[in-house]
Design a protein around this motif. Structure first.
Motif, PDB file in Angstrom:
ATOM      1  N   GLN A   1       0.825  -1.219   0.000  1.00 29.37           N
ATOM      2  CA  GLN A   1       0.000   0.000   0.000  1.00 29.37           C
ATOM      3  C   GLN A   1       0.862   1.274   0.000  1.00 29.37           C
ATOM      4  N   TYR A   2       2.113   1.128  -0.392  1.00 28.93           N
ATOM      5  CA  TYR A   2       2.995   2.286  -0.554  1.00 28.93           C
ATOM      6  C   TYR A   2       2.402   3.173  -1.647  1.00 28.93           C
ATOM      7  N   THR A   3       2.263   4.476  -1.360  1.00 32.70           N
ATOM      8  CA  THR A   3       1.424   5.350  -2.187  1.00 32.70           C
ATOM      9  C   THR A   3       2.213   6.512  -2.778  1.00 32.70           C
ATOM     10  N   TYR A   4       1.845   6.846  -4.009  1.00 33.11           N
ATOM     11  CA  TYR A   4       2.382   8.059  -4.655  1.00 33.11           C
ATOM     12  C   TYR A   4       1.213   8.953  -5.051  1.00 33.11           C
ATOM     13  N   ALA A   5       1.419  10.268  -4.961  1.00 31.98           N
ATOM     14  CA  ALA A   5       0.371  11.211  -5.351  1.00 31.98           C
ATOM     15  C   ALA A   5       1.012  12.492  -5.866  1.00 31.98           C
ATOM     16  N   GLU A   6       0.316  13.157  -6.765  1.00 27.60           N
ATOM     17  CA  GLU A   6       0.761  14.462  -7.250  1.00 27.60           C
ATOM     18  C   GLU A   6      -0.417  15.201  -7.867  1.00 27.60           C
ATOM     19  N   ALA A   7      -0.279  16.511  -7.967  1.00 28.04           N
ATOM     20  CA  ALA A   7      -1.257  17.324  -8.691  1.00 28.04           C
ATOM     21  C   ALA A   7      -0.758  17.513 -10.109  1.00 28.04           C
ATOM     22  N   SER A   8      -1.662  17.509 -11.071  1.00 32.29           N
ATOM     23  CA  SER A   8      -1.286  17.774 -12.465  1.00 32.29           C
ATOM     24  C   SER A   8      -2.278  18.768 -13.058  1.00 32.29           C
ATOM     25  N   MET A   9      -1.891  19.347 -14.180  1.00 34.82           N
ATOM     26  CA  MET A   9      -2.701  20.415 -14.763  1.00 34.82           C
ATOM     27  C   MET A   9      -3.986  19.900 -15.396  1.00 34.82           C
ATOM     28  N   SER A  10      -3.998  18.639 -15.828  1.00 36.88           N
ATOM     29  CA  SER A  10      -5.187  18.111 -16.506  1.00 36.88           C
ATOM     30  C   SER A  10      -5.142  16.591 -16.483  1.00 36.88           C
ATOM     31  N   GLN A  11      -6.182  15.983 -17.086  1.00 39.86           N
ATOM     32  CA  GLN A  11      -6.196  14.528 -17.281  1.00 39.86           C
ATOM     33  C   GLN A  11      -5.894  14.178 -18.731  1.00 39.86           C
ATOM     34  N   GLN A  12      -5.347  15.127 -19.490  1.00 44.00           N
ATOM     35  CA  GLN A  12      -4.937  14.828 -20.858  1.00 44.00           C
ATOM     36  C   GLN A  12      -3.833  13.778 -20.836  1.00 44.00           C
ATOM     37  N   LYS A  13      -3.644  13.108 -21.975  1.00 45.49           N
ATOM     38  CA  LYS A  13      -2.722  11.963 -21.998  1.00 45.49           C
ATOM     39  C   LYS A  13      -1.299  12.363 -21.628  1.00 45.49           C
ATOM     40  N   GLU A  14      -0.867  13.583 -22.024  1.00 43.82           N
ATOM     41  CA  GLU A  14       0.492  14.006 -21.710  1.00 43.82           C
ATOM     42  C   GLU A  14       0.707  14.087 -20.203  1.00 43.82           C
ATOM     43  N   ASP A  15      -0.250  14.703 -19.501  1.00 44.70           N
ATOM     44  CA  ASP A  15      -0.132  14.830 -18.049  1.00 44.70           C
ATOM     45  C   ASP A  15      -0.309  13.485 -17.357  1.00 44.70           C
ATOM     46  N   PHE A  16      -1.256  12.681 -17.853  1.00 42.49           N
ATOM     47  CA  PHE A  16      -1.512  11.386 -17.213  1.00 42.49           C
ATOM     48  C   PHE A  16      -0.311  10.458 -17.349  1.00 42.49           C
ATOM     49  N   VAL A  17       0.251  10.363 -18.539  1.00 43.91           N
ATOM     50  CA  VAL A  17       1.399   9.486 -18.763  1.00 43.91           C
ATOM     51  C   VAL A  17       2.595   9.955 -17.942  1.00 43.91           C
ATOM     52  N   ALA A  18       2.781  11.267 -17.858  1.00 46.79           N
ATOM     53  CA  ALA A  18       3.876  11.799 -17.042  1.00 46.79           C
ATOM     54  C   ALA A  18       3.693  11.418 -15.575  1.00 46.79           C
ATOM     55  N   SER A  19       2.461  11.454 -15.081  1.00 47.63           N
ATOM     56  CA  SER A  19       2.201  11.084 -13.691  1.00 47.63           C
ATOM     57  C   SER A  19       2.465   9.604 -13.441  1.00 47.63           C
ATOM     58  N   VAL A  20       2.064   8.750 -14.395  1.00 40.03           N
ATOM     59  CA  VAL A  20       2.323   7.311 -14.258  1.00 40.03           C
ATOM     60  C   VAL A  20       3.833   7.052 -14.209  1.00 40.03           C
ATOM     61  N   GLU A  21       4.570   7.737 -15.064  1.00 42.82           N
ATOM     62  CA  GLU A  21       6.028   7.565 -15.066  1.00 42.82           C
ATOM     63  C   GLU A  21       6.641   8.082 -13.772  1.00 42.82           C
ATOM     64  N   ASN A  22       6.154   9.233 -13.285  1.00 43.95           N
ATOM     65  CA  ASN A  22       6.663   9.772 -12.021  1.00 43.95           C
ATOM     66  C   ASN A  22       6.431   8.789 -10.874  1.00 43.95           C
ATOM     67  N   ALA A  23       5.296   8.091 -10.934  1.00 39.16           N
ATOM     68  CA  ALA A  23       5.001   7.106  -9.883  1.00 39.16           C
ATOM     69  C   ALA A  23       6.013   5.968  -9.898  1.00 39.16           C
ATOM     70  N   MET A  24       6.337   5.466 -11.099  1.00 37.71           N
ATOM     71  CA  MET A  24       7.307   4.366 -11.184  1.00 37.71           C
ATOM     72  C   MET A  24       8.693   4.829 -10.739  1.00 37.71           C
ATOM     73  N   ARG A  25       9.041   6.078 -11.064  1.00 38.34           N
ATOM     74  CA  ARG A  25      10.323   6.614 -10.605  1.00 38.34           C
ATOM     75  C   ARG A  25      10.333   6.763  -9.087  1.00 38.34           C
ATOM     76  N   PHE A  26       9.190   7.125  -8.523  1.00 38.47           N
ATOM     77  CA  PHE A  26       9.070   7.239  -7.063  1.00 38.47           C
ATOM     78  C   PHE A  26       9.215   5.869  -6.405  1.00 38.47           C
ATOM     79  N   PHE A  27       8.593   4.831  -7.011  1.00 32.71           N
ATOM     80  CA  PHE A  27       8.683   3.481  -6.464  1.00 32.71           C
ATOM     81  C   PHE A  27      10.045   2.836  -6.753  1.00 32.71           C
ATOM     82  N   GLN A  28      10.845   3.473  -7.607  1.00 30.24           N
ATOM     83  CA  GLN A  28      12.186   2.996  -7.951  1.00 30.24           C
ATOM     84  C   GLN A  28      12.176   1.624  -8.624  1.00 30.24           C
ATOM     85  N   GLY A  29      11.125   1.371  -9.360  1.00 37.11           N
ATOM     86  CA  GLY A  29      11.037   0.102 -10.078  1.00 37.11           C
ATOM     87  C   GLY A  29       9.773   0.026 -10.896  1.00 37.11           C
ATOM     88  N   THR A  30       9.711  -0.986 -11.764  1.00 36.18           N
ATOM     89  CA  THR A  30       8.569  -1.173 -12.656  1.00 36.18           C
ATOM     90  C   THR A  30       7.742  -2.361 -12.197  1.00 36.18           C
TER      91      THR A  30
END
Length: 349
Positions: free
Chosen positions: A10-39
């Motif tokens: 249940q280790y959690t990542y969260a962030e605010a983004s400007m929109s739910q457009q694909k560019e922002d959403f994909v960036a958030s998903v990638e930021n989460a994996m970088r935060f978890f330090q793994g895929t």
């Protein structure tokens, strides 16, 4: 507000983004994996359009950009079933918890950038992940480090770059236009007049013909620039590769600013800059025939007419119209005639 959670700890990542457009959403998903330090082995997104183009019980259509991200990180996308909240119950619960632990602490504060807001979110998120679980002697972060960290696959060294696509037809000079930047990239001359697909990121441009990649270039954001691989050019086209809009504009400005302005207007008036290159070459060659002063005067007159082509300059010079003062020059230079019926300024004193 984007939330991602790992299933076991249940280790959690969260962030605010400007929109739910694909560019922002994909960036958030990638930021989460970088935060978890793994895929993770799989990513389970909700059914928003940035993740799932068309929902289906058996074969949902994944957004192409998110699918590219999954390929880059060597994972897979398994969307939650529509109207099945149990498929994502952990993250639904995390949203409720973070609402109390993060939003409640931020709602009365003002932030002036997304970075400033996210920094405060991550400070509160760190406290959330290090807080002991209810009735347990360990936190989410401790459980993650002990049980789940080693289950994640290593991250690729390079971050993901979103690919955009564009369709174009190869021009006679062996180049295709990337309309986003208004610049041009070469392809092998065998593909003249063929329809091709351009896949481009912030740094590269790839050109495909029938699913086969035929050229790769570094992306150049400057407009009206030709990026040419000499090996692509047939011998009859190689001299054209030396032409570009910037070269003609700089050459024209070295003669006179009016010539530079006229050349720029010619280039801007064409659908494709290369359509103007022969006209530009012809106009600039007049400098050797008539001199810089006459050419500059001819361009000034043509700019007043707002007609931009080689023939206009040629007609002005052949008919010596550049030597005739223009109307506004006549009005400035003309003196009042000396006549007895003209009272003169002293009459009104």
């Amino acid at each position: 507000f984007f939330v991602a959670i790992l299933g076991a700890s249940q280790y959690t990542y969260a962030e605010a983004s400007m929109s739910q457009q694909k560019e922002d959403f994909v960036a958030s998903v990638e930021n989460a994996m970088r935060f978890f330090q793994g895929t993770p082995a799989a990513i389970v997104p909700d059914n928003l359009k940035s993740a799932v183009v068309r929902t289906s019980r058996f074969e949902p259509t994944i957004n192409e950009t998110l699918a590219d991200l999954a390929e880059h990180y060597e994972t897979t996308i398994l969307p939650a079933r529509a109207y099945r909240p149990r498929d994502k119950s952990l993250v639904e619960g995390a949203v409720k918890i973070l609402y109390r632990r993060i939003y409640a602490n931020l709602k009365d504060s003002k932030y002036f950038s997304i970075e400033e807001l996210n920094q405060e979110i991550w400070n509160l998120l760190d406290a959330h992940n290090n807080k002991k679980l209810t009735g347990r002697p360990y936190s989410r972060f401790e459980l993650f480090m002990e049980d789940e960290r080693h289950e994640l696959q290593p991250l690729p060294l390079e971050r993901f770059e979103i690919k955009y696509q564009s369709l174009a037809t190869v021009m006679q000079n062996g180049h295709v236009q990337l309309s986003q930047d208004k610049n041009y990239y070469s392809v092998p001359y065998q593909y003249l007049k063929k329809k091709v697909k351009l896949l481009y990121t912030s740094s590269t441009v790839e050109i495909y013909f029938k699913y086969n990649r035929i050229a790769t270039h570094m992306r150049n954001p400057k407009p009206y620039i030709y990026t040419t691989n000499p090996e692509h050019m047939a011998s009859t086209h190689q001299f054209v590769a030396q032409w570009n809009a910037l070269r003609f504009i700089e050459w024209a400005n070295s003669i006179d600013p009016a010539v530079g302005e006229y050349i720029m207007q010619i280039i801007e008036s064409r659908n494709h800059p290369e359509q103007a290159y022969k006209s530009c070459l012809g106009i600039l060659s007049f400098e050797k025939k008539v001199g810089a002063e006459r050419l500059a005067n001819a361009c000034k007159r043509a700019l007043d007419f707002k007609i931009y082509n080689f023939k206009t300059i040629q007609n002005i010079l052949e008919n010596s119209l550049d030597k005739i003062p223009m109307e506004h020059e006549k009005e400035e230079d003309q003196d009042l005639p000396d006549h007895g019926n003209i009272r003169g300024k002293n009459y009104y004193n």
